[in-house]
Design a protein around this motif. Sequence first.
Motif, mmCIF file in Angstrom:
data_model
loop_
_atom_site.group_PDB
_atom_site.id
_atom_site.type_symbol
_atom_site.label_atom_id
_atom_site.label_comp_id
_atom_site.label_asym_id
_atom_site.label_seq_id
_atom_site.Cartn_x
_atom_site.Cartn_y
_atom_site.Cartn_z
ATOM 1 N N SER A 121 0.803 -1.223 0.000
ATOM 2 C CA SER A 121 0.000 0.000 0.000
ATOM 3 C C SER A 121 0.836 1.274 0.000
ATOM 4 O O SER A 121 0.553 2.217 -0.725
ATOM 5 C CB SER A 121 -0.929 0.003 1.215
ATOM 6 N N GLY A 122 1.886 1.345 0.819
ATOM 7 C CA GLY A 122 2.712 2.543 0.834
ATOM 8 C C GLY A 122 2.261 3.562 1.862
ATOM 9 O O GLY A 122 1.416 3.308 2.723
ATOM 10 N N ASN A 133 -0.802 4.725 5.500
ATOM 11 C CA ASN A 133 -0.459 5.182 6.844
ATOM 12 C C ASN A 133 -1.140 6.506 7.171
ATOM 13 O O ASN A 133 -1.621 6.706 8.296
ATOM 14 C CB ASN A 133 1.056 5.337 6.978
ATOM 15 N N ILE A 134 -1.210 7.397 6.191
ATOM 16 C CA ILE A 134 -1.871 8.684 6.409
ATOM 17 C C ILE A 134 -3.371 8.484 6.632
ATOM 18 O O ILE A 134 -3.977 9.101 7.512
ATOM 19 C CB ILE A 134 -1.621 9.627 5.223
ATOM 20 N N CYS A 135 -3.980 7.607 5.836
ATOM 21 C CA CYS A 135 -5.405 7.313 6.017
ATOM 22 C C CYS A 135 -5.661 6.699 7.388
ATOM 23 O O CYS A 135 -6.694 6.967 8.019
ATOM 24 C CB CYS A 135 -5.889 6.372 4.918
ATOM 25 N N THR A 136 -4.731 5.895 7.877
ATOM 26 C CA THR A 136 -4.862 5.298 9.207
ATOM 27 C C THR A 136 -4.869 6.379 10.286
ATOM 28 O O THR A 136 -5.639 6.301 11.256
ATOM 29 C CB THR A 136 -3.708 4.308 9.451
ATOM 30 N N GLU A 138 -4.887 -0.905 5.048
ATOM 31 C CA GLU A 138 -3.673 -1.445 4.437
ATOM 32 C C GLU A 138 -3.989 -2.329 3.240
ATOM 33 O O GLU A 138 -3.217 -2.406 2.286
ATOM 34 C CB GLU A 138 -2.879 -2.245 5.472
ATOM 35 N N THR A 139 -5.132 -2.982 3.281
ATOM 36 C CA THR A 139 -5.519 -3.875 2.185
ATOM 37 C C THR A 139 -6.081 -3.114 0.996
ATOM 38 O O THR A 139 -5.776 -3.437 -0.158
ATOM 39 C CB THR A 139 -6.563 -4.903 2.680
ATOM 40 N N SER A 140 -6.901 -2.104 1.251
ATOM 41 C CA SER A 140 -7.695 -1.493 0.180
ATOM 42 C C SER A 140 -7.122 -0.200 -0.379
ATOM 43 O O SER A 140 -7.508 0.203 -1.488
ATOM 44 C CB SER A 140 -9.118 -1.218 0.693
ATOM 45 N N VAL A 141 -6.240 0.490 0.353
ATOM 46 C CA VAL A 141 -5.606 1.688 -0.217
ATOM 47 C C VAL A 141 -4.504 1.227 -1.162
ATOM 48 O O VAL A 141 -3.521 0.616 -0.746
ATOM 49 C CB VAL A 141 -5.041 2.597 0.887
ATOM 50 N N LEU A 142 -4.674 1.518 -2.428
ATOM 51 C CA LEU A 142 -3.838 0.919 -3.473
ATOM 52 C C LEU A 142 -2.704 1.851 -3.892
ATOM 53 O O LEU A 142 -2.856 3.077 -3.915
ATOM 54 C CB LEU A 142 -4.700 0.570 -4.682
ATOM 55 N N ASN A 143 -1.595 1.238 -4.200
ATOM 56 C CA ASN A 143 -0.395 1.937 -4.628
ATOM 57 C C ASN A 143 -0.421 2.105 -6.153
ATOM 58 O O ASN A 143 -0.877 1.217 -6.865
ATOM 59 C CB ASN A 143 0.836 1.126 -4.209
ATOM 60 N N SER A 163 -9.614 4.279 -4.533
ATOM 61 C CA SER A 163 -9.415 3.805 -3.155
ATOM 62 C C SER A 163 -9.274 4.982 -2.188
ATOM 63 O O SER A 163 -9.806 4.944 -1.072
ATOM 64 C CB SER A 163 -8.182 2.905 -3.086
ATOM 65 N N LEU A 164 -8.576 6.048 -2.612
ATOM 66 C CA LEU A 164 -8.467 7.233 -1.764
ATOM 67 C C LEU A 164 -9.805 7.957 -1.640
ATOM 68 O O LEU A 164 -10.137 8.496 -0.573
ATOM 69 C CB LEU A 164 -7.408 8.174 -2.337
ATOM 70 N N LEU A 165 -10.571 7.969 -2.723
ATOM 71 C CA LEU A 165 -11.911 8.555 -2.658
ATOM 72 C C LEU A 165 -12.788 7.781 -1.679
ATOM 73 O O LEU A 165 -13.579 8.373 -0.926
ATOM 74 C CB LEU A 165 -12.536 8.568 -4.057
#
Length: 477
Positions: free
Chosen positions: A244-245, A249-252, A398-403, A434-436
């Motif tokens: 994920s990158g 971590n920021i979304c967490t 971590e699973t769904s936020v995509l790089n 994913s960010l949306l």
Amino acid sequence: MKKVATVTRLSANFIAIIFIILLSLCLASHVQGQYTYGQIAGAWNISYADGSTEYQLTISQELQEVNLQIYNLDLSSNIDFHFEIHADNEKVSHVDKRIERSDIIQQQNGSTTSSNSVWQGAVLVQTRHFGFTNLYVTLHPRNGAAVERSPGDLTLAVARKDRLDEKIFSYTASTLLLLMFLNLGAVLDLQRLKAIFLRPLAVSLGICTSYILMPALALALGYCCLPEKQELQLALFFTALSPSGGLANICTIFLKGNVNLSIATTTINSLLSLTMFPLWMLILTHTLFVNTELDVPLADLALSAGALICAIGLGILLRILLPKTTLVIIRFLKPFCACLSLTLIGMTVGINAFAFKELTPWIFLAAFFLPIIGFVVSFGLSKLLRCSASDAITISIETSVLNMTVPIILLQHSFDEVRSDMTLIVPIMAALLSLLMMAVIYTIRRIFGWNENLDTGAYNSKVYLVQNYSEKSELPR
């Protein structure tokens, strides 16, 4: 009644006769205009002059030359004809070339009886858009006979010009990501990190969802939404397989998750990519993509993982050696990382804006369902295995936020320049969606008052500030 029946019968017969006449005319025109080959100039064919099967050009406003040849021409007949050369995808390039029979005669020193004549010359091509098109040749006789088409087409690849801003972007993005991980390392709690590794259920679940659930889901979505488009299926698979990158971590942090678990999972997944990527490539090349050569950029992956660990380690050292600096980082961590994230997203979208022209409804659906299904399933598995609320939301993030950076590198190593450009839309769109999705979840949690610290593992800047103030007061003077 008899008159009515007679009129009805006559009408039916008249309609039947008209239908038979129209059908006969259609069949006759079809027979007259059906594809015929070899009747006018023998079993002729086309090829590139250098013998290649694919020719590459770049997008340019100027006309570019492609050397083409028409060979195996039989000029023994007296039928006059001409050739026309076209491209079947006018969106990519435009070709309009006419070759008279007299041009072929001049090429053969005036001989009109050769059974193996060849025309060779330059064809001017106007490139318009990156992608692929096929060049084909048609033979048009002057006596009204059917038009012949070359038995094979020639592939023409049109690539974008190399631009300096893309290189600047790659270096700038890497610097911003390392700066982000340095700040995240400064908020790591080593005691909680130790507890996470002593009870590794949450980390193990995050690894399994990232390297088993998501790749399998991507293969299923690719098979359903993108059938017979192998390059796009692989792009979706690479997107799901990549760790994920820093954005996860920021979304967490914003969703009150377990930051220590998030950073630990990101780091371990980055290190595991050195073994998981070659393993998955080996499986795919022996099962689904037998005729595809997949190259794993192990050097790039190793460099990325090493830089990530160094940046996090430097952040930990800052917290230990320079507590005043750490206090500033903790206080402004959320707005600072949010600005970095928005800068990265804006730069990525701006540099790769050309890729959005390749977006189709099916690509959008595949990119849309990949993070949503991944989030729901990973959250359900986490709660089923009795993970805490903050750990469950962290594993789901971590699973769904995509790089989008790693899959782009993989695509550039696996495909040529044109094919990789045509598949970039998949990781970019999946990462943006994913960010949306994270933004929507955050908004809903804020509206209903659910975005609160759910357990001690969640990130709380006030707690971190208090801890650092206490650590600072205990330092020897």
